[in-house]
Design a protein around this motif. Structure first.
Motif, PDB file in Angstrom:
ATOM      1  N   ASN A 106     -74.803 -39.185  -6.506  1.00 15.47           N
ATOM      2  CA  ASN A 106     -75.283 -38.767  -5.195  1.00 15.47           C
ATOM      3  C   ASN A 106     -75.285 -37.251  -5.022  1.00 15.47           C
ATOM      4  N   GLY A 107     -75.031 -36.526  -6.113  1.00 21.10           N
ATOM      5  CA  GLY A 107     -75.029 -35.066  -6.032  1.00 21.10           C
ATOM      6  C   GLY A 107     -73.672 -34.457  -5.769  1.00 21.10           C
ATOM      7  N   THR A 108     -72.685 -35.294  -5.427  1.00 18.55           N
ATOM      8  CA  THR A 108     -71.329 -34.807  -5.210  1.00 18.55           C
ATOM      9  C   THR A 108     -70.665 -34.532  -6.562  1.00 18.55           C
ATOM     10  N   LYS A 109     -69.836 -33.533  -6.606  1.00 15.67           N
ATOM     11  CA  LYS A 109     -69.028 -33.307  -7.801  1.00 15.67           C
ATOM     12  C   LYS A 109     -67.570 -33.149  -7.394  1.00 15.67           C
ATOM     13  N   VAL A 110     -66.686 -33.586  -8.262  1.00 17.06           N
ATOM     14  CA  VAL A 110     -65.252 -33.416  -8.041  1.00 17.06           C
ATOM     15  C   VAL A 110     -64.731 -32.462  -9.104  1.00 17.06           C
ATOM     16  N   VAL A 111     -64.004 -31.459  -8.652  1.00 19.20           N
ATOM     17  CA  VAL A 111     -63.485 -30.426  -9.534  1.00 19.20           C
ATOM     18  C   VAL A 111     -61.966 -30.481  -9.524  1.00 19.20           C
ATOM     19  N   MET A 112     -61.360 -30.483 -10.703  1.00 20.48           N
ATOM     20  CA  MET A 112     -59.909 -30.400 -10.813  1.00 20.48           C
ATOM     21  C   MET A 112     -59.511 -28.934 -10.707  1.00 20.48           C
ATOM     22  N   GLU A 113     -58.767 -28.598  -9.666  1.00 16.03           N
ATOM     23  CA  GLU A 113     -58.458 -27.203  -9.393  1.00 16.03           C
ATOM     24  C   GLU A 113     -56.955 -26.963  -9.319  1.00 16.03           C
ATOM     25  N   ALA A 114     -56.519 -25.883  -9.961  1.00 18.50           N
ATOM     26  CA  ALA A 114     -55.137 -25.418  -9.849  1.00 18.50           C
ATOM     27  C   ALA A 114     -55.121 -24.283  -8.834  1.00 18.50           C
ATOM     28  N   ARG A 115     -54.584 -24.559  -7.658  1.00 20.19           N
ATOM     29  CA  ARG A 115     -54.491 -23.556  -6.586  1.00 20.19           C
ATOM     30  C   ARG A 115     -53.049 -23.112  -6.453  1.00 20.19           C
ATOM     31  N   ASP A 116     -52.843 -22.064  -5.665  1.00 18.03           N
ATOM     32  CA  ASP A 116     -51.484 -21.559  -5.473  1.00 18.03           C
ATOM     33  C   ASP A 116     -50.568 -22.624  -4.885  1.00 18.03           C
ATOM     34  N   SER A 117     -51.138 -23.516  -4.074  1.00 20.66           N
ATOM     35  CA  SER A 117     -50.324 -24.530  -3.400  1.00 20.66           C
ATOM     36  C   SER A 117     -50.199 -25.823  -4.192  1.00 20.66           C
ATOM     37  N   GLY A 118     -50.817 -25.882  -5.385  1.00 21.58           N
ATOM     38  CA  GLY A 118     -50.685 -27.077  -6.198  1.00 21.58           C
ATOM     39  C   GLY A 118     -51.959 -27.432  -6.940  1.00 21.58           C
ATOM     40  N   LEU A 119     -51.986 -28.657  -7.486  1.00 17.58           N
ATOM     41  CA  LEU A 119     -53.130 -29.171  -8.236  1.00 17.58           C
ATOM     42  C   LEU A 119     -53.897 -30.148  -7.357  1.00 17.58           C
ATOM     43  N   PHE A 120     -55.233 -30.054  -7.382  1.00 15.80           N
ATOM     44  CA  PHE A 120     -56.040 -30.848  -6.470  1.00 15.80           C
ATOM     45  C   PHE A 120     -57.289 -31.404  -7.156  1.00 15.80           C
ATOM     46  N   GLN A 121     -57.745 -32.569  -6.660  1.00 11.61           N
ATOM     47  CA  GLN A 121     -59.103 -33.026  -6.914  1.00 11.61           C
ATOM     48  C   GLN A 121     -59.914 -32.678  -5.668  1.00 11.61           C
ATOM     49  N   PRO A 136     -43.788 -36.772 -11.897  1.00 11.45           N
ATOM     50  CA  PRO A 136     -44.392 -35.846 -10.927  1.00 11.45           C
ATOM     51  C   PRO A 136     -45.542 -35.104 -11.598  1.00 11.45           C
ATOM     52  N   ALA A 137     -46.702 -35.089 -10.959  1.00 19.00           N
ATOM     53  CA  ALA A 137     -47.890 -34.472 -11.557  1.00 19.00           C
ATOM     54  C   ALA A 137     -47.695 -32.966 -11.712  1.00 19.00           C
ATOM     55  N   SER A 138     -47.971 -32.461 -12.898  1.00 19.68           N
ATOM     56  CA  SER A 138     -47.891 -31.027 -13.181  1.00 19.68           C
ATOM     57  C   SER A 138     -48.866 -30.737 -14.308  1.00 19.68           C
ATOM     58  N   GLN A 139     -49.228 -29.467 -14.477  1.00 18.44           N
ATOM     59  CA  GLN A 139     -50.157 -29.133 -15.554  1.00 18.44           C
ATOM     60  C   GLN A 139     -49.550 -29.415 -16.925  1.00 18.44           C
ATOM     61  N   ALA A 140     -48.223 -29.343 -17.018  1.00 20.03           N
ATOM     62  CA  ALA A 140     -47.570 -29.649 -18.286  1.00 20.03           C
ATOM     63  C   ALA A 140     -47.685 -31.130 -18.628  1.00 20.03           C
ATOM     64  N   LEU A 141     -47.720 -31.989 -17.621  1.00 20.92           N
ATOM     65  CA  LEU A 141     -47.757 -33.433 -17.835  1.00 20.92           C
ATOM     66  C   LEU A 141     -49.184 -33.975 -17.913  1.00 20.92           C
ATOM     67  N   ILE A 142     -50.087 -33.415 -17.118  1.00 18.10           N
ATOM     68  CA  ILE A 142     -51.461 -33.922 -17.053  1.00 18.10           C
ATOM     69  C   ILE A 142     -52.236 -33.509 -18.300  1.00 18.10           C
ATOM     70  N   LYS A 143     -52.862 -34.478 -18.943  1.00 18.66           N
ATOM     71  CA  LYS A 143     -53.579 -34.213 -20.195  1.00 18.66           C
ATOM     72  C   LYS A 143     -54.922 -33.524 -19.966  1.00 18.66           C
ATOM     73  N   GLY A 144     -55.543 -33.746 -18.818  1.00 17.73           N
ATOM     74  CA  GLY A 144     -56.880 -33.231 -18.560  1.00 17.73           C
ATOM     75  C   GLY A 144     -56.915 -31.743 -18.267  1.00 17.73           C
TER      76      GLY A 144
END
Length: 409
Positions: free
Chosen positions: A88-103, A67-75
């Motif tokens: 194309n100018g788009t960027k993807v940000v790895m974000e830790a929000r209150d409801s979970g981890l998101f790209q 199960p993905a978690s900040q403890a398990l994810i290396k990035g």
């Protein structure tokens, strides 16, 4: 009927057969294990096999999914190390929000879409990729984490110019990166197979019973007969024939074959040929096989294997222990056949045998770049190949020269 049409037809037919047999869990069922009452679950093994179990928790088999978690994810999820920009100018940000981890994808600072990290795939030694569950399906997220570069990178095979969030992951991928996945329904949409997964219905990693078979009866017997030391009602790996032992490993280490049955149904002692159509890789062309995924074909094309009556994967690998990078330990296993005083020992006589016997691996099983698994990190114009130790055991002259030169410094 031409060959291409025949192969496509076989693939479609086999997929229909397979997925009609995949693991389904009906509402209201309450099995202890997703796979059914004949399975005990790995935790049940811990009572009698605690030392082995504790060691196994550090292995790549155990860590291949979770199960993905900040403890398990290396990035990183911290700016600026959590941002990947596309052409194309788009960027993807790895974000830790209150409801979970998101790209989260942004275009001109405007949120375009966001998708949750639900499952992490990969042991974290080379790379990790991530799956997101939505509307009954699993999708691979566009960014993976590439350990050697310490960087987020475009997932293998994904377009380099924009983030792609719609790559569907079928249950066949879970066959080698988990021990079970719950499927709610299977249907055909035209020529495409459509699966609906149960959320959170997953047995993570390659657990004890993937290799040792269903253990509920074994656990029940030894719980009520603690004085009995002989293993009852469980497959004894050492008692299997050589090809049966090889087939257990080849199930996941022989590449993506055309399936006949679900990999999850495989039990120790089964024949791989009953689960996948034959691979026609010829031993003399083994050097052309990519180092990623087809370890079985490479290993069985090696002279060491061909000349041995008993050599299997377990001759070198202990699946209960993490022996990664313990080159001397692996080299000592080579010594069981290649004794320093014997004719089969290393011919590089410019260095003492005691030095050479500490590392056979870098010369005869070097890490080579994969043609199939490549990662594009931010700012790169061409992807970086992942490297893996080849399992074609032979003489690699350039790698040997580099190794010998390093020893002589």
């Amino acid at each position: 009927m031409n060959k291409r049409l025949l192969y496509v037809s076989l693939l479609i037919i086999s997929c229909i057969i397979i997925f009609s047999q995949c693991i389904h869990k009906q509402p209201g069922e309450d099995n202890k294990d997703l796979r059914g009452e004949q399975f005990a679950g790995s935790a049940a093994c811990m009572g009698c096999h605690k030392r082995i179990y504790d060691s196994y928790l550090s292995t790549g088999h155990y860590k291949t999914s979770g199960p993905a978690s900040q403890a398990l994810i290396k990035g990183s999820f911290v700016n600026p190390h959590n941002v990947f920009s596309y052409g194309n100018g788009t960027k993807v940000v790895m974000e830790a929000r209150d409801s979970g981890l998101f790209q989260v994808a942004y275009g001109d600072s405007v949120l375009q879409e966001l998708h949750r990290f639900d499952i992490s795939v990969g042991s974290g030694r080379k790379a990790q990729t991530f799956l997101s569950w939505r509307n009954g399906k699993y999708f691979q997220l566009p960014l993976s984490y590439f350990i050697p570069a310490h960087s987020w990178a475009n997932s293998p095979g994904f377009p380099p110019s924009y983030p792609k969030f719609d790559r569907v992951i079928p249950s066949t991928c879970f066959g080698c990166h988990s021990s079970a996945v719950g499927i709610k329904s299977v249907s055909m949409e035209g020529l495409q197979l459509s699966e609906e997964f149960e959320k959170n219905q997953l047995v993570y990693g390659i657990d004890c019973e993937r290799c040792h078979g269903p253990a509920a009866e074994h656990v029940a017997f030894h719980t009520t007969h603690p004085q009995e030391k002989a293993a009852m009602h469980i497959t004894k790996i050492g008692g299997l024939k050589k090809q049966q032992q090889l087939d257990m490993c080849a199930l996941c280490h022989s590449g993506l074959g055309t399936p006949q049955k679900p990999a999850f149904e495989f039990k120790p002692g089964d024949a791989l040929s009953d689960y996948f159509f034959p691979d026609f890789t010829r031993p003399e062309r083994a050097a052309e096989v990519d180092v990623h995924g087809k370890q079985y074909q490479l290993f069985t094309a090696s002279k060491c294997f061909i000349k041995s009556d008993k050599m299997t994967c377990s001759s070198c690998h202990d699946p209960h222990n993490n022996e990664r990078n313990r080159l001397q330990a692996f080299s000592q296993r080579c010594m069981s056949c290649h004794q320093p005083e014997g004719p089969a020992f290393c011919k590089m006589t410019s260095l003492p045998a005691a030095v050479l016997s500490k590392n056979c691996i870098d010369c005869h099983m070097p890490a080579l770049p994969s043609r199939n698994i490549t990662m594009l990190t931010e700012g790169q114009t061409s992807p970086t190949p992942d490297s893996m130790r080849t399992h074609l055991i032979t003489v690699y002259r350039e790698e040997t020269k580099a190794f010998m030169a390093a020893l002589k410094k």
